[in-house]
Design a protein around this motif. Structure first.
Motif, short mmCIF file in Angstrom:
data_model
loop_
_atom_site.label_atom_id
_atom_site.label_comp_id
_atom_site.label_asym_id
_atom_site.label_seq_id
_atom_site.Cartn_x
_atom_site.Cartn_y
_atom_site.Cartn_z
N SER A 101 -7.14 -5.66 -5.14
CA SER A 101 -6.95 -5.11 -4.07
C SER A 101 -7.03 -6.05 -2.84
O SER A 101 -8.00 -6.95 -3.13
CB SER A 101 -7.70 -3.78 -3.85
OG SER A 101 -9.31 -4.32 -3.40
N TYR B 3 -4.75 0.74 -10.11
CA TYR B 3 -4.31 0.78 -8.50
C TYR B 3 -5.59 1.16 -7.84
O TYR B 3 -5.53 1.29 -6.71
CB TYR B 3 -2.99 1.92 -8.47
CG TYR B 3 -3.68 3.47 -8.74
CD1 TYR B 3 -4.11 4.12 -7.90
CD2 TYR B 3 -2.88 3.79 -10.03
CE1 TYR B 3 -4.52 5.48 -8.48
CE2 TYR B 3 -3.25 5.25 -10.32
CZ TYR B 3 -4.03 5.88 -9.48
OH TYR B 3 -4.17 7.20 -9.97
N GLN C 209 -4.68 0.30 -0.80
CA GLN C 209 -4.53 -1.09 -0.18
C GLN C 209 -3.33 -1.81 -0.86
O GLN C 209 -3.02 -1.46 -2.12
CB GLN C 209 -5.74 -1.68 -0.35
CG GLN C 209 -7.04 -1.29 0.53
CD GLN C 209 -8.20 -2.39 0.39
OE1 GLN C 209 -8.49 -2.50 -0.65
NE2 GLN C 209 -8.58 -2.60 1.74
N ASN D 174 -2.09 3.86 -4.14
CA ASN D 174 -2.72 2.63 -3.82
C ASN D 174 -3.12 2.66 -2.48
O ASN D 174 -2.16 2.51 -1.54
CB ASN D 174 -2.42 1.28 -4.31
CG ASN D 174 -0.84 0.98 -3.81
OD1 ASN D 174 -0.12 1.88 -3.88
ND2 ASN D 174 -0.83 -0.31 -3.21
N LEU E 3 -2.01 -4.46 -3.49
CA LEU E 3 -2.40 -4.81 -4.73
C LEU E 3 -1.57 -6.15 -5.15
O LEU E 3 -0.43 -6.55 -4.91
CB LEU E 3 -2.20 -4.02 -5.84
CG LEU E 3 -2.63 -2.34 -5.48
CD1 LEU E 3 -2.50 -1.60 -6.76
CD2 LEU E 3 -4.22 -2.57 -5.50
N ALA F 28 0.80 -1.05 -0.02
CA ALA F 28 -0.08 -0.11 -0.05
C ALA F 28 0.98 1.26 0.05
O ALA F 28 2.07 1.32 0.31
CB ALA F 28 -1.00 0.08 1.24
#
Length: 761
Positions: free
Chosen positions: A243, A311, A224, A222, A226, A192
Motif C-alpha cells: 500500500s 488489497y 490506499q 482498497n 496499491l 484507491a
C-alpha cells in the motif's frame, strides 16, 4: 546466485557514500575464499593495469581492468555500460595462492610498465583487447591490508540518455508504456477505492469460470493505492503487494510472496479456456497484463483478466487488471515505486563541496530506516559528521537497501580532473590534513598516480551515471533478450557432423540474422522473433533457453531449415498412406533406415508388409490427414515441427488464423514470427509423460521438465515430445552441454572437447 554474492559486500565503502562523506560509486566485495575475478559480460578492454608488485608497504594492490559492454534488451534497445574491477593481485604474489596465470588472457601476463618496487605501475589503454563473459581477468587482491575487490558499473551520459530516455525512470506517476519493451517482473498500480470481488463475476456454483477454478477471497475496496508485483518461478506465480501512503512511502501487505502453484505451467490451459476469442492474446494478458503482439485481436470486453490481490491486511480479492485505470509496467520501465531514484542536481544528498548531508539523505531514503531513524545530529566537526553518517548507513539494512536503487550522476574517483577542488575540505579545520599541507600534497600526488582516466580515451571532467553493481546485475539478469552476438555464440564453432559441423562466426550471425537458403530455408530475423517468443512463453532462465535451443538446433540442422526434409513419396508414406508394395520396397532397399527409425521392431519381411500400412493409416487418422495430399501438405514445419492437419488447425485456433488452406501452411516455415511463435506454442501445449511424482509429474508444458535439471536424462525426456522418440539424442545432448556453458554461469565447460567456443573472427 546473486543472493550469495550479496553476502560478500563489505560494510565499508558503502555505495554511494564513502566513510568520509564523499562519493563512493562502487562496492567492496570480499568473498569467503580467495579466487579468480571473472568478467560479468563480453566486453572491450578500455584500460588496465597489471602490477608486478604491491604498492607502498605492500598492503595495497593497484591492478585493475575496465571493460566496455554493449548488448540489447529488446529490438533496437541498445545498452552500453562499463564495469571496473579494482585491486587485483600483482603478478609477484600469484604463487602465494597457487596461481600460474594460465587462465588469464595473454595481455594480462606481464606488467603494463616497469617501476621500482612499491611504486604505482602506469595504466595502459585497452589496445583492442576483448574478453568474454566469465573470462578470468585477475585475482582477488587487497587494499590497506583488507582483502576485497572494488567493483563499479557506470554509463556515459550519452549512452544513459539514449537508453533510459525510453523508460519510466524518474517518473513518479508512470503510465502503461506505449512501447513493447517488457522483461522481468510485472507491476500493476491500482488507484484507491477499487472494487475487489470474492470471485470473478460469472463463476459457477463450483467456483469455476469456463472450467478454471478460483479460490474464494473477500469482497471489499482498497483504502490506499496499491503496487502489485507478480513474477513466475518454476511454474508457480508469486505476488507481492504494497500500500502506498500520501508521502510515497510503502507498506508491505504480504509478509511472504503469495504463491499460486502450477499457475505458469497451466497458462496455456487457462488461456484456451478463458479467452475463446483469441487464446494467444489471452496468454499474453495472463503473463503481462497487456497484449504485446500486434495487432491485438481480443476486444476490451473479452480481455478481462482477474487476478488475486491482497488489497488490505489479511484480505484478498479479485480485480480485473485489463481496466485502463490500472497501469501495467515491468522491470524494463525501472519504476520509481520499486526503489529506483536518479540522484543528480536538485535531488541529491551531496552539497556543492561533494560531501553528503545526513538529513538530505534521510529524506531521499524515506521509510528505509523506519523507527530506527537517528535523532537529529548535533555533530559539528567533519570527523563527527562523517562518523554520524557512517553509523546511520552501516547500522540500517533498510537504508543500505534503499541506496542500492540510487542511480547517481557523479564524477569518477579515477578521473584526476578537479582533484584539488574535490578534496580541498581535507585542509579545513577538523579535516584529515588540517595544518599538514605537505601531507595533503603528497596525498594528491599519490592519488594522481593511482588514477587512470587519462588512458581510457573517455572525456575528462564529465559526470557519469553510476549504478550499485550488484543491483544492476541482479536487475538485468531478469532480461532474457539475447543480442545477435550472444545468439551467434550459441552455435558452436565445431561440433559433430550430425550436430552442427563447422560453423564460422560470420555464418553463425548470418543464420540468426539473415536466415539460410542452403540445405533448406530459414527466414530472416529469426533471432529477433525467437527473443520475442521467449518473452511471451516464459523462457526466462538460461536452463529453459538451453533446453529449447538444444532441441531446435537438431530439428533445424543448426538453423538451416524450418521444413522437414523429404520428397512427396516420403511424406505420403509416412503421414498419409503406405501400400503393401511400397512397404516391401522399403524393407528391401531401406532396411537400415527402417531399423534406425524404430519401424522394424524385429519383424520379418512378411510381418512388416502385413502390419506397417495399417500403422501408417492409423497415424494419419490421428494426425487428421484425411484429404489426399495431406502428408506433404502438412509436413513438419517450424523451429519445432508442427506436423499433420490437426496440429496446424489447433495452432490456428490458438492464433485465430487458418493455417490449413493453401498456401497458408507455408507460413509456419517462411514467416519468422510464425516460425518462432509456433515453437513456443508447441512447448507450452505439449504433455510431458513423466513419472507422476514430485517435480517429474506428468502434465502440460515442457517447462515442467526443463525446470528440473540439466542432466542427460532431462534432455532425453524433453526429446520425446519434441521428436516423438529419441532420434538425434546424442547430438541434442552435445548441443545442450555447449549452450549451457555459453548461457549459464558454470566457469568450466560441460561440452565435449570437440565443441569449440564460437568467437568473433
Amino acid at each position: 546466485m546473486m543472493d550469495a554474492v550479496d553476502r560478500f559486500e563489505l560494510a565499508h565503502g558503502v555505495y554511494p557514500v564513502a566513510f568520509d562523506r564523499r562519493w563512493h560509486c562502487g562496492v567492496h566485495l570480499s568473498p569467503d575464499m580467495h579466487g579468480a575475478v571473472h568478467a560479468i559480460a563480453d566486453g572491450d578492454v578500455v584500460a588496465y593495469r597489471v602490477c608486478q608488485h604491491a604498492i607502498g608497504s605492500g598492503a595495497s594492490h593497484a591492478g585493475f581492468v575496465l571493460l566496455r559492454h554493449a548488448t540489447d534488451t529488446g529490438d533496437g534497445r541498445k545498452l552500453t555500460f562499463y564495469s571496473l574491477y579494482m585491486h587485483l593481485l600483482p603478478l609477484a604474489e600469484y604463487h602465494t595462492f597457487g596461481y600460474d596465470g594460465r587462465g588469464l588472457p595473454d595481455f594480462l601476463h606481464k606488467p603494463t610498465g616497469q617501476v621500482a618496487q612499491g611504486q604505482v605501475t602506469p595504466a595502459a589503454a585497452g589496445g583492442g583487447h576483448k574478453v568474454r563473459r566469465k573470462d578470468i581477468i585477475g585475482y582477488l587482491g587487497r587494499y590497506q591490508g583488507l582483502v576485497y575487490l572494488h567493483c563499479e558499473v557506470f554509463m556515459m551520459p550519452g549512452d544513459f540518455d539514449a537508453y533510459f530516455g525510453h523508460t519510466q525512470l524518474g517518473n513518479t506517476s508512470p503510465s502503461t508504456p506505449a512501447t513493447l519493451d517488457y522483461w522481468g517482473h510485472t507491476y500493476y498500480t491500482i488507484p484507491a477505492g477499487q472494487q475487489f470481488f470474492a470471485l470473478p463475476p460469472g463463476t459457477d456454483a463450483h467456483n469455476k469460470l469456463h472450467g478454471i477454478k478460483f479460490e474464494v477471497g473477500q469482497t471489499g475496496t482498497n483504502a490506499q493505492p496499491l503496487v502489485v508485483e507478480t513474477y513466475f518461478s518454476k511454474g508457480a506465480k508469486y505476488t507481492n503487494v504494497w500500500s502506498v501512503a500520501a508521502d510515497g512511502s510503502r507498506t508491505l501487505l504480504t509478509d511472504q510472496p503469495v504463491a499460486e502453484a502450477d499457475y505458469e505451467y497451466d497458462l496455456y490451459k487457462r488461456a484456451t479456456a478463458l479467452y475463446g476469442t483469441c487464446p494467444s492474446d489471452g496468454y499474453e494478458m495472463l503473463r503481462f497484463g497487456r497484449i504485446l503482439s500486434t495487432p491485438a485481436i481480443l476486444s476490451a470486453a473479452a480481455s478481462a483478466t482477474w487476478i488475486q490481490v491482497t488489497y488490505a491486511a489479511g484480505q484478498q480479492g479479485y480485480i480485473n487488471i485489463s481496466n485502463a485505470a490500472i497501469k501495467k509496467l515491468s522491470d524494463a520501465d525501472f519504476p520509481s515505486f520499486m526503489g529506483w531514484q536518479k540522484v543528480s542536481e536538485g535531488n541529491t544528498p551531496f552539497s556543492s563541496d561533494g560531501l553528503c548531508d545526513i538529513d538530505a539523505l534521510r529524506k531521499l531514503v524515506k521509510d528505509a530506516a523506519d523507527s530506527e531513524r537517528p535523532t537529529v545530529s548535533t555533530a559539528t566537526t567533519e570527523v563527527q559528521k562523517a562518523d554520524t553518517l557512517s553509523s546511520y548507513v552501516r547500522g540500517h539494512d533498510g537504508v543500505r537497501q534503499a541506496l542500492r536503487g540510487f542511480i547517481c550522476h557523479a564524477p569518477s574517483e579515477w578521473d584526476s580532473t578537479g582533484n584539488a577542488t574535490r578534496y580541498a575540505r581535507l585542509l579545513d579545520e577538523g579535516g584529515f590534513y588540517h595544518g599538514n599541507e605537505q601531507g595533503y600534497n603528497k596525498f594528491l600526488n599519490y592519488l594522481k598516480e593511482i588514477q587512470f582516466w587519462d588512458v581510457t580515451g573517455l572525456p575528462p571532467g564529465e559526470k557519469l551515471w553510476f549504478f550499485h553493481p550488484l543491483a544492476f546485475i541482479r536487475h538485468f539478469r531478469r532480461c532474457g533478450w539475447l543480442s545477435l552476438k550472444e545468439l551467434a555464440t550459441t552455435l558452436p564453432r565445431h561440433s559433430s557432423l550430425n550436430a552442427g559441423g563447422n560453423i564460422s562466426w560470420s555464418e553463425a550471425k548470418r543464420r540468426w540474422q539473415s536466415g539460410s537458403q542452403t540445405a533448406g530455408f530459414m527466414p530472416p530475423k529469426i533471432g529477433i522473433e525467437v527473443n520475442r517468443m521467449w518473452r511471451k512463453y516464459g523462457f526466462s532462465t538460461t536452463r529453459r533457453q538451453t533446453h529449447f535451443l538444444a532441441q531446435v538446433f537438431k530439428e533445424t540442422s543448426a538453423l538451416r531449415s524450418t521444413v522437414e526434409g523429404g520428397d512427396d513419396r516420403y511424406f505420403r508414406t509416412m503421414y498419409e498412406v503406405l501400400t503393401s508394395q511400397e512397404a516391401g520396397q522399403d524393407f528391401d532397399h531401406k532396411h537400415q533406415w527402417l531399423q534406425s527409425m524404430g519401424f522394424l521392431r524385429g519383424r520379418d519381411r512378411s510381418t512388416y508388409i502385413a502390419q506397417r500400412p495399417g500403422e501408417v493409416a492409423q497415424k494419419a487418422q490421428g494426425m487428421g490427414n484425411i484429404v489426399p495430399g495431406d502428408g506433404p501438405r502438412f509436413r513438419g514445419r517450424g523451429l519445432i515441427h508442427l506436423t499433420g492437419r490437426n496440429s496446424y488447425n489447433q495452432y490456428g485456433i490458438f492464433r485465430v488464423a487458418n493455417f490449413t488452406v493453401d498456401t497458408n501452411p507455408n507460413q509456419l516455415s517462411d514467416n519468422a514470427e510464425t516460425v518462432a511463435d509456433s515453437a513456443g506454442y508447441f512447448w507450452v501445449s505439449k504433455i510431458m509423460q513423466s513419472p507422476n511424482t514430485g517435480a517429474l509429474r506428468s502434465g502440460m508444458n515442457i517447462h515442467r521438465r526443463a525446470d528440473v535439471g540439466t542432466g542427460d536424462a532431462n534432455v532425453a525426456a524433453i526429446t520425446t515430445p519434441v521428436n516423438g522418440g529419441s532420434t538425434g539424442l546424442a547430438e541434442r545432448k552435445e548441443f545442450f552441454k555447449y549452450i549451457y556453458f555459453v548461457l549459464g554461469d558454470e566457469p568450466t565447460p560441460l561440452m565435449a572437447a570437440s565443441s569449440f567456443y564460437q568467437n568473433e573472427d
